[in-house]
Write an enzyme that holds these catalytic residues in place. Structure first.
Site, short mmCIF file in Angstrom:
data_model
loop_
_atom_site.label_atom_id
_atom_site.label_comp_id
_atom_site.label_asym_id
_atom_site.label_seq_id
_atom_site.Cartn_x
_atom_site.Cartn_y
_atom_site.Cartn_z
N CYS A 55 -113.00 -21.83 48.63
CA CYS A 55 -114.28 -22.50 48.91
C CYS A 55 -114.82 -23.17 47.66
O CYS A 55 -115.97 -22.99 47.28
CB CYS A 55 -115.29 -21.49 49.48
N ALA A 107 -114.87 -27.16 45.61
CA ALA A 107 -115.45 -28.44 46.02
C ALA A 107 -114.75 -29.02 47.24
O ALA A 107 -115.40 -29.44 48.21
CB ALA A 107 -115.39 -29.43 44.86
N ARG A 116 -118.88 -13.19 45.23
CA ARG A 116 -118.59 -14.24 44.27
C ARG A 116 -119.06 -15.60 44.78
O ARG A 116 -119.42 -15.73 45.95
CB ARG A 116 -117.09 -14.26 43.97
N ASP A 131 -104.15 -25.26 42.21
CA ASP A 131 -102.69 -25.32 42.21
C ASP A 131 -102.04 -24.03 41.73
O ASP A 131 -101.08 -23.55 42.32
CB ASP A 131 -102.19 -26.47 41.33
N GLN A 169 -102.90 -21.09 41.89
CA GLN A 169 -103.03 -19.95 42.80
C GLN A 169 -102.20 -20.10 44.07
O GLN A 169 -102.09 -19.15 44.85
CB GLN A 169 -104.51 -19.75 43.18
N HIS A 172 -102.90 -31.08 48.35
CA HIS A 172 -102.06 -31.54 47.23
C HIS A 172 -100.73 -30.82 47.36
O HIS A 172 -100.70 -29.61 47.59
CB HIS A 172 -102.72 -31.24 45.89
N ASP A 201 -99.81 -38.87 42.30
CA ASP A 201 -101.05 -38.22 41.90
C ASP A 201 -100.96 -37.72 40.46
O ASP A 201 -101.88 -37.93 39.66
CB ASP A 201 -101.34 -37.06 42.85
N GLU A 228 -103.41 -39.32 37.39
CA GLU A 228 -104.39 -38.49 36.70
C GLU A 228 -104.04 -38.30 35.22
O GLU A 228 -104.94 -38.21 34.38
CB GLU A 228 -104.56 -37.15 37.41
N SER A 247 -108.84 -31.05 38.42
CA SER A 247 -108.07 -29.81 38.55
C SER A 247 -107.48 -29.41 37.20
O SER A 247 -107.37 -30.22 36.28
CB SER A 247 -106.93 -30.02 39.55
#
Length: 491
Positions: free
Chosen positions: A45, A47, A76, A108, A110, A132, A217, A221, A414
């Site tokens: 949960c 952005a 949390r 990513d 996790q 992603h 991607d 970035e 990220s």
């Protein structure tokens, strides 16, 4: 696990890198209908997790959040955000077994632990979603063959996904189905419904592949979106101060200059950005950008090569295993930079002054956008994908710098983007040191002197700018985004 891309033969690699189709609006006539009446469970949960969930719920979908037990017990931020917005929240064991679509929107690093935790709990024939594809492509995650694996990747930060939806619009989005996991042939229907539920179908959807999304991607970035802005900020600030400019003025010119310059880029591409300059300044910016492209092309190519080969992801995952020692060190070094610690300027800088005193910054944007686009296309990525991962997202990243300098940019992006940003910037800054010593008066911090312009030279420069392939594809894609708003927060 083996890097998925590297298990493919050359023909398969090229086919997946080159998968890109702009989808007609008529293909979304059913909007989110395919997922209505089904249970969607989002893991994470942050952005993207919160804002995609809000949009999906407002589109009529049944959305809940699965969080780790300790996150719930300790209340949390993820638990607070979900509950404060009225969502049902439960543990993996509570919610995953009933889910028709499990959407993994965690960071990513996790993904491996999350996917391994949820897979045994997922019912037969369920779907697993990503925004992603790093876990599938670079980590090589193996997913149960009865599970459909799809991706919906909005080309904006999560907050923008929500704001555009509330305006009745959306953000451009890539969708894909993992070719190894589409047992019932329903992957595209699921991805289309999910994209429509976030509002993406109103701004334009590209049918892509996990491979094309990940490789483009990462390239965008690392280079133009974050790395070039970081390197440019540090170089330009140090140059201005070394030449006697008030550090506070120099800081503001750069902090808000990127955003002001790229707002023109957003509305009318490189052509409009260059047209904001006087004719003498335009000619100078073009010349500087050509010099920059010549110097930086090998660096852009190295980043693309390392992304394609898997060397980048391998190095970053090794840093994950060492508790992000490199990432945290680079983050600390950035925080200590002179630009990050400069005083704030209380005076006013007009919109035009950002262009007039930022000719070098315009040149850096032009060079970086074109190089990123050209390098991706040379690697087999289709032009539309390359556009979205270079020019399109740049104003959004520049906006984060306008809020709280480089710190804010690196907080919002990220960890994967941040790691790649530092790799690029740490190489680009020394690479451009000699170039910075060749600058003329009027390139940065002052207006270009003189009014003399050669008509033939101006004609040729205008034609070169307007006829670059990124301008052609940009005009087409921006036609689908005519309802764009200004995102400037103005300094």
């Amino acid at each position: 696990m083996a890097n998925y891309f590297n298990t493919l033969n050359l023909r398969q690699q090229l086919a997946q890198l080159g998968k890109c189709r702009f989808m007609a609006r008529e293909e979304f006539a059913d909007e989110a209908g395919y997922l209505k009446g089904k249970k969607v469970v989002i893991v994470g949960c942050g952005a993207q997790g919160l804002n995609q969930g809000l949009n999906m719920r407002d589109s009529g979908l049944d959305v809940a959040y699965a969080l780790r037990k300790e996150a719930i017990d300790e209340k949390r931020p993820s638990w607070r955000k979900a509950t404060e917005n009225g969502f049902k929240v439960g543990t993996y064991e509570d919610l995953i077994p009933q889910a028709d679509l499990v959407v993994n929107l965690t960071p990513d690093k996790q993904h491996t632990s999350v996917v391994r935790a949820v897979q045994p709990l997922m019912k037969d024939g369920a779907a697993l979603g990503y925004s992603h594809g790093f876990n599938i492509v670079e980590v090589g995650e193996q997913v149960r063959k009865d599970i459909t694996v799809v991706m919906v990747a909005p080309k904006c930060p999560g907050t923008e996904v929500r704001e555009e939806y509330k305006r009745g619009f959306g953000v451009p989005t890539l969708i894909a189905v993992h070719p190894e996991n589409d047992p019932k042939g329903e992957g595209m229907a699921i991805a289309k419904a999910w994209a429509a539920a976030t509002g993406g179908h109103r701004a334009g959807v590209l049918e892509s592949s996990f491979v094309a999304e990940v490789k483009s991607d990462l390239m965008g970035e690392q280079t133009i979106l974050c790395g070039m802005l970081q390197a440019g900020s540090l170089l330009c600030f140090d140059k201005l101060v070394a030449e006697g400019t008030d550090p506070a003025y120099a800081e503001k010119l750069i902090q808000f200059g990127w955003e002001t310059i790229t707002e023109a880029l957003k509305q009318g591409g490189i052509t409009l950005m260059m047209d904001r300059l006087s004719n003498p300044a335009k000619l100078r910016a073009y010349a500087l950008s050509e010099q920059l492209k010549g110097i930086m092309a090998p660096l852009f190519q190295k980043h693309m090569d390392d992304i394609i080969s898997g060397a980048f992801s391998g190095g970053m995952m090794a840093d994950w295993a060492e508790d992000d020692v490199k990432l945290l060190n680079w983050r600390e070094e950035t925080g200590k930079s002179a630009f990050e610690n400069a005083p704030q300027f209380e005076g006013k800088i007009s919109e035009q002054e950002y262009f007039d005193h930022g000719v070098l910054m315009v040149a850096m944007v032009k060079a970086g956008v074109e190089l990123a686009f050209e390098t991706m296309v040379d690697a087999g990525i289709i032009e539309e994908s390359a556009y979205y991962e270079s020019l399109h997202e740049l104003p959004l990243i520049a906006n984060t710098i306008a809020r709280k300098r480089l710190y804010e940019m690196n907080v919002v992006i990220s960890d994967t983007a941040e790691y790649g940003n530092y790799l690029f910037a740490n190489a680009a800054v020394p690479l451009l040191k000699e170039f910075m010593t060749t600058l003329q008066a009027g390139d940065l911090g002052k207006s270009v002197a003189g009014t003399s312009v050669d008509n033939a030279q101006l004609r040729d420069v205008n034609e070169a700018v307007r006829n670059h392939p990124i301008e052609s594809v940009g005009r087409k894609l921006r036609g689908y985004m005519t309802d764009m708003k200004r995102i400037a927060v103005a300094g």
